[in-house]
Design an enzyme around this catalytic site. Structure first.
Site, PDB file in Angstrom:
ATOM      1  N   GLY A  14       0.762  -1.242   0.000  1.00  0.00           N
ATOM      2  CA  GLY A  14       0.000   0.000   0.000  1.00  0.00           C
ATOM      3  C   GLY A  14       0.787   1.283   0.000  1.00  0.00           C
ATOM      4  O   GLY A  14       0.310   2.308   0.511  1.00  0.00           O
ATOM      5  N   SER A  15       1.972   1.337  -0.604  1.00  0.00           N
ATOM      6  CA  SER A  15       2.715   2.615  -0.633  1.00  0.00           C
ATOM      7  C   SER A  15       2.004   3.642  -1.490  1.00  0.00           C
ATOM      8  O   SER A  15       2.008   4.835  -1.183  1.00  0.00           O
ATOM      9  CB  SER A  15       4.151   2.402  -1.113  1.00  0.00           C
ATOM     10  N   ASN A  16       1.352   3.223  -2.571  1.00  0.00           N
ATOM     11  CA  ASN A  16       0.567   4.174  -3.368  1.00  0.00           C
ATOM     12  C   ASN A  16      -0.661   4.627  -2.585  1.00  0.00           C
ATOM     13  O   ASN A  16      -1.041   5.803  -2.647  1.00  0.00           O
ATOM     14  CB  ASN A  16       0.165   3.554  -4.702  1.00  0.00           C
ATOM     15  N   ARG A  67     -15.181 -14.773 -10.576  1.00  0.00           N
ATOM     16  CA  ARG A  67     -14.710 -13.384 -10.590  1.00  0.00           C
ATOM     17  C   ARG A  67     -15.851 -12.384 -10.458  1.00  0.00           C
ATOM     18  O   ARG A  67     -15.762 -11.416  -9.710  1.00  0.00           O
ATOM     19  CB  ARG A  67     -13.932 -13.084 -11.883  1.00  0.00           C
ATOM     20  N   HIS A 111       0.130   1.797 -13.111  1.00  0.00           N
ATOM     21  CA  HIS A 111       0.825   0.640 -13.696  1.00  0.00           C
ATOM     22  C   HIS A 111       2.299   1.003 -13.832  1.00  0.00           C
ATOM     23  O   HIS A 111       2.620   2.093 -14.329  1.00  0.00           O
ATOM     24  CB  HIS A 111       0.213   0.295 -15.059  1.00  0.00           C
TER      25      HIS A 111
HETATM   26  N1  LIG Z   1     -10.467  -5.828 -16.339  1.00  0.00           N
HETATM   27  C1  LIG Z   1      -9.340  -5.285 -15.834  1.00  0.00           C
HETATM   28  N2  LIG Z   1      -8.921  -5.638 -14.609  1.00  0.00           N
HETATM   29  C2  LIG Z   1      -7.780  -5.093 -14.110  1.00  0.00           C
HETATM   30  C3  LIG Z   1      -7.012  -4.181 -14.874  1.00  0.00           C
HETATM   31  C4  LIG Z   1      -7.488  -3.821 -16.173  1.00  0.00           C
HETATM   32  O1  LIG Z   1      -6.874  -2.986 -16.885  1.00  0.00           O
HETATM   33  N3  LIG Z   1      -8.651  -4.391 -16.614  1.00  0.00           N
HETATM   34  N4  LIG Z   1      -5.791  -3.704 -14.374  1.00  0.00           N
HETATM   35  C5  LIG Z   1      -5.207  -4.560 -13.347  1.00  0.00           C
HETATM   36  C6  LIG Z   1      -3.930  -4.095 -12.687  1.00  0.00           C
HETATM   37  N5  LIG Z   1      -2.832  -4.948 -13.182  1.00  0.00           N
HETATM   38  C7  LIG Z   1      -1.774  -4.280 -13.774  1.00  0.00           C
HETATM   39  O2  LIG Z   1      -1.667  -3.016 -13.681  1.00  0.00           O
HETATM   40  C8  LIG Z   1      -2.858  -6.361 -13.081  1.00  0.00           C
HETATM   41  C9  LIG Z   1      -3.181  -6.949 -11.849  1.00  0.00           C
HETATM   42  C10 LIG Z   1      -3.239  -8.343 -11.738  1.00  0.00           C
HETATM   43  C11 LIG Z   1      -2.966  -9.153 -12.835  1.00  0.00           C
HETATM   44  C12 LIG Z   1      -3.073 -10.646 -12.696  1.00  0.00           C
HETATM   45  O3  LIG Z   1      -2.568 -11.409 -13.530  1.00  0.00           O
HETATM   46  N6  LIG Z   1      -3.755 -11.095 -11.623  1.00  0.00           N
HETATM   47  C13 LIG Z   1      -4.026 -12.533 -11.383  1.00  0.00           C
HETATM   48  C14 LIG Z   1      -3.707 -12.882  -9.941  1.00  0.00           C
HETATM   49  C15 LIG Z   1      -2.310 -12.436  -9.580  1.00  0.00           C
HETATM   50  C16 LIG Z   1      -2.111 -12.524  -8.041  1.00  0.00           C
HETATM   51  O4  LIG Z   1      -3.106 -12.733  -7.311  1.00  0.00           O
HETATM   52  O5  LIG Z   1      -0.932 -12.337  -7.631  1.00  0.00           O
HETATM   53  C17 LIG Z   1      -5.508 -12.829 -11.592  1.00  0.00           C
HETATM   54  O6  LIG Z   1      -6.352 -11.898 -11.403  1.00  0.00           O
HETATM   55  O7  LIG Z   1      -5.806 -13.998 -11.886  1.00  0.00           O
HETATM   56  C18 LIG Z   1      -2.632  -8.571 -14.063  1.00  0.00           C
HETATM   57  C19 LIG Z   1      -2.570  -7.170 -14.188  1.00  0.00           C
HETATM   58  C20 LIG Z   1      -6.221  -4.813 -12.250  1.00  0.00           C
HETATM   59  N7  LIG Z   1      -7.373  -5.436 -12.849  1.00  0.00           N
HETATM   60  N1  LIG Z   2      -0.149  -4.613 -12.560  1.00  0.00           N
HETATM   61  C1  LIG Z   2      -0.386  -3.911 -11.316  1.00  0.00           C
HETATM   62  C2  LIG Z   2       0.933  -3.556 -10.678  1.00  0.00           C
HETATM   63  O1  LIG Z   2       1.957  -4.171 -10.939  1.00  0.00           O
HETATM   64  N2  LIG Z   2       0.887  -2.550  -9.797  1.00  0.00           N
HETATM   65  C3  LIG Z   2       2.083  -2.149  -9.094  1.00  0.00           C
HETATM   66  O2  LIG Z   2       2.135  -2.826  -7.843  1.00  0.00           O
HETATM   67  C4  LIG Z   2       2.886  -2.008  -6.941  1.00  0.00           C
HETATM   68  C5  LIG Z   2       2.066  -1.862  -5.690  1.00  0.00           C
HETATM   69  O3  LIG Z   2       2.852  -1.232  -4.724  1.00  0.00           O
HETATM   70  P1  LIG Z   2       2.117  -0.562  -3.456  1.00  0.00           P
HETATM   71  O4  LIG Z   2       1.204  -1.629  -2.870  1.00  0.00           O
HETATM   72  O5  LIG Z   2       3.279  -0.191  -2.566  1.00  0.00           O
HETATM   73  O6  LIG Z   2       1.347   0.624  -3.961  1.00  0.00           O
HETATM   74  C6  LIG Z   2       3.090  -0.631  -7.632  1.00  0.00           C
HETATM   75  O7  LIG Z   2       4.391  -0.545  -8.176  1.00  0.00           O
HETATM   76  C7  LIG Z   2       2.066  -0.668  -8.747  1.00  0.00           C
HETATM   77  O8  LIG Z   2       2.444   0.104  -9.876  1.00  0.00           O
END
Ligand SMILES: Nc1nc2c(c(=O)[nH]1)N[C@@H](CN(C=O)c1ccc(C(=O)N[C@@H](CCC(=O)O)C(=O)O)cc1)CN2
Ligand SMILES: NCC(=O)N[C@@H]1O[C@H](COP(=O)([O-])[O-])[C@@H](O)[C@H]1O
Length: 219
Positions: A14-16, A67, A111
């Site tokens: 949660g740093s963001n 989901r 991202h």
């Molecule tokens: N429908 C959408 N959902 C999400 C988006 C999006 O653009 N459209 N962005 C993501 C954020 N993200 C990258 O920025 C991202 C997050 C998670 C995954 C992923 O592969 N998740 C897996 C589980 C991974 C885990 O639990 O460690 C999954 O959901 O099966 C890819 C990209 C957020 N959602």
């Molecule tokens: N695809 C999604 C993804 O990779 N998000 C990335 O996860 C980290 C979360 O850090 P945080 O929990 O310290 O904010 C951040 O670097 C964010 O950009």
């Protein structure tokens, strides 16, 4: 004008989220965080919400049959809290089509790459493996097209020859922490407009920011 109500979704440290909580704590910031939701009970970011007195709830994705059922539970919690804008901050679940349809144009994500380059996970390593000289962070609107939604703002950082995924991630994270509050402020100021582009993601225009979008260079 009433402050925009945001809900922040997290999965980890949660740093963001912390930077958004700190930004929203300023009296002149046009957004308030009404709810924090984590899909993981162990998420360190939950302690940030507690310290700032922001309501937080855990909705474990594993508790749901699919989901969409999980997404609907998250959506119900956000609606009950009066959330108007959803901010993903290290939220690691891909939404079913239901969620981006229900919250169309009202979901932001941070991202850690310069989209459209390097989508999905482990994007810092992807950038290094590709020999990229520049990477960075992107704030974009979330759609059913994973990491393909309209770009709101970007921050670029150099990739050093001796970078590891961790050293690059740390450099990008600093840019994220500058970029996300900036983008959130624009939404709170109601300065964001979407211009449809046939066959392409909508173009995001930020009123008063030239050239019609935002680029923030963080050397
Ligand atoms: N429908 C959408 N959902 C999400 C988006 C999006 O653009 N459209 N962005 C993501 C954020 N993200 C990258 O920025 C991202 C997050 C998670 C995954 C992923 O592969 N998740 C897996 C589980 C991974 C885990 O639990 O460690 C999954 O959901 O099966 C890819 C990209 C957020 N959602
Ligand atoms: N695809 C999604 C993804 O990779 N998000 C990335 O996860 C980290 C979360 O850090 P945080 O929990 O310290 O904010 C951040 O670097 C964010 O950009």
């Amino acid at each position: 004008m009433a402050r925009l109500k945001a809900g922040v979704l997290i999965s980890g440290r949660g740093s963001n989220l912390l930077t958004l909580l700190e930004a929203c704590a300023a009296p002149d910031f046009p957004v308030e965080i009404a709810l924090v939701v984590s899909n993981r009970p162990e998420a360190g970011g939950l302690s940030h919400a507690q310290r700032f007195g922001v309501p937080a709830t855990v909705i474990p994705h594993r508790d749901f049959p699919d989901r969409e059922a999980f997404d609907r539970a998250v959506g119900a919690a956000l609606e009950a809290a009066g959330v108007e804008l959803v901010c993903l901050a290290g939220f690691m679940r891909i939404f079913s089509p239901w969620f981006p349809a229900r919250w169309a144009n009202r979901i932001l994500n941070i991202h850690p790459s310069l989209l459209p380059a390097f989508k999905g996970l482990h994007v810092q390593q992807q950038a290094i493996d590709a020999g990229a000289r520049v990477s960075g962070a992107t704030v974009h609107l979330v759609t059913d097209d994973l990491d393909g939604g309209p770009i709101v703002a970007q921050a670029a950082v150099p990739v050093h020859p001796d970078d590891t995924a961790d050293t690059l991630a740390a450099r990008i994270l600093k840019a994220e922490h500058a970029l996300y509050p900036l983008a959130l402020r624009w939404f709170g100021e109601r300065r964001v407009r979407l211009v449809p582009q046939p066959g392409k993601p909508d173009r995001v225009v930020i009123d008063g920011i030239a050239p019609g979008g935002a680029i923030l260079w963080r050397p």
